[in-house]
Design a protein around this motif. Sequence first.
Motif, PDB file in Angstrom:
ATOM      1  N   VAL A  31      17.016 -10.741   1.561  1.00 32.81           N
ATOM      2  CA  VAL A  31      18.586 -10.708   1.579  1.00 32.81           C
ATOM      3  C   VAL A  31      18.719 -11.060   3.358  1.00 32.81           C
ATOM      4  N   LEU A  32      18.002 -10.010   3.732  1.00 37.44           N
ATOM      5  CA  LEU A  32      18.826  -9.920   5.295  1.00 37.44           C
ATOM      6  C   LEU A  32      18.095 -11.167   6.508  1.00 37.44           C
ATOM      7  N   ILE A  33      16.810 -11.251   5.706  1.00 35.04           N
ATOM      8  CA  ILE A  33      16.235 -12.808   6.425  1.00 35.04           C
ATOM      9  C   ILE A  33      17.483 -14.004   6.299  1.00 35.04           C
ATOM     10  N   ALA A  34      17.546 -13.916   5.114  1.00 32.48           N
ATOM     11  CA  ALA A  34      18.533 -15.232   4.669  1.00 32.48           C
ATOM     12  C   ALA A  34      19.667 -15.158   5.462  1.00 32.48           C
ATOM     13  N   ILE A  35      20.483 -13.447   5.480  1.00 32.50           N
ATOM     14  CA  ILE A  35      21.768 -13.602   6.405  1.00 32.50           C
ATOM     15  C   ILE A  35      21.477 -14.014   7.826  1.00 32.50           C
TER      16      ILE A  35
END
Length: 130
Positions: A31-35
């Motif tokens: 999720v953090l990488i996608a953001i």
Amino acid sequence: MNWYLTVLKKYAVFRGRARRREYWFFVLFNVLIAIALALVDTSMGTFDPETGTGLLGALYSLAVLIPTLAVAVRRLHDTDRSGWWLLLLLIPIVGVIVLLVFMALSGQHGANEYGGDPRQSDSADQAQAF
């Protein structure tokens, strides 16, 4: 970060078991990488608001598709369920909720048909470190 790399090292390993920690840290880092990639895509102008994805985000999602499926199957194995339960994702809303509950449940203590208890192997690894 170690849990994320552990899942990537087991890129296409669908057998065995995965602890809750391994699964949820992998989800968190995804999720953090996608953001972060969405922000980069937006600044580069490659983000499409209609589809909600950008070039880098789509490439990243494609790259981690197999590890994501593999860790989800191993997580289901830890709760003594077959990986075929992932097909619940095809049922809108209800399937996702049921799978979230399965992923949040504590794993079965001791060995099951999918392998040994990953908590016990982690304890043995920590004991060897001392």
